[in-house]
Design a protein around this motif. Structure first.
Motif, PDB file in Angstrom:
ATOM      1  N   MET A  19      37.884  23.182  36.471  1.00 26.82           N
ATOM      2  CA  MET A  19      38.040  24.230  37.244  1.00 26.82           C
ATOM      3  C   MET A  19      37.547  23.958  38.671  1.00 26.82           C
ATOM      4  O   MET A  19      36.409  23.439  38.780  1.00 26.82           O
ATOM      5  CB  MET A  19      37.251  25.490  36.608  1.00 26.82           C
ATOM      6  N   LYS A  20      38.369  24.459  39.523  1.00 27.31           N
ATOM      7  CA  LYS A  20      37.842  23.940  41.093  1.00 27.31           C
ATOM      8  C   LYS A  20      36.881  25.242  41.444  1.00 27.31           C
ATOM      9  O   LYS A  20      37.052  26.308  41.442  1.00 27.31           O
ATOM     10  CB  LYS A  20      39.129  24.088  42.051  1.00 27.31           C
ATOM     11  N   LYS A  21      35.842  24.761  42.173  1.00 28.96           N
ATOM     12  CA  LYS A  21      34.741  25.635  42.660  1.00 28.96           C
ATOM     13  C   LYS A  21      35.169  26.284  43.955  1.00 28.96           C
ATOM     14  O   LYS A  21      35.689  25.588  44.865  1.00 28.96           O
ATOM     15  CB  LYS A  21      33.297  24.887  42.994  1.00 28.96           C
ATOM     16  N   VAL A  22      35.121  27.371  44.208  1.00 26.76           N
ATOM     17  CA  VAL A  22      35.706  28.120  45.497  1.00 26.76           C
ATOM     18  C   VAL A  22      34.455  28.393  46.265  1.00 26.76           C
ATOM     19  O   VAL A  22      33.368  29.050  45.704  1.00 26.76           O
ATOM     20  CB  VAL A  22      36.389  29.223  45.185  1.00 26.76           C
TER      21      VAL A  22
END
Length: 51
Positions: A1-4
């Motif tokens: 999951m990509k951190k925003v």
């Protein structure tokens, strides 16, 4: 999951209160003044009330 990354913007708030007392003043009155405040960078909230 990509951190925003979170971006927090803060703006001053003006609460524009119309009505009250023995006068009828619908919240759509003074629209130009509220638009001018918003265009100047303020967040404008408008309410109307009756006593």
């Amino acid at each position: 999951m990509k951190k925003v990354e979170s971006i927090v913007l803060e703006f001053p708030l003006v609460i524009f209160v119309t009505g009250g007392g023995f006068f009828l003043s619908p919240k759509y009155n003074y629209l130009q003044q509220r638009l001018a405040l918003a265009e100047s960078g303020y967040v404008v909230a408008s309410i109307e009330y009756r006593v």
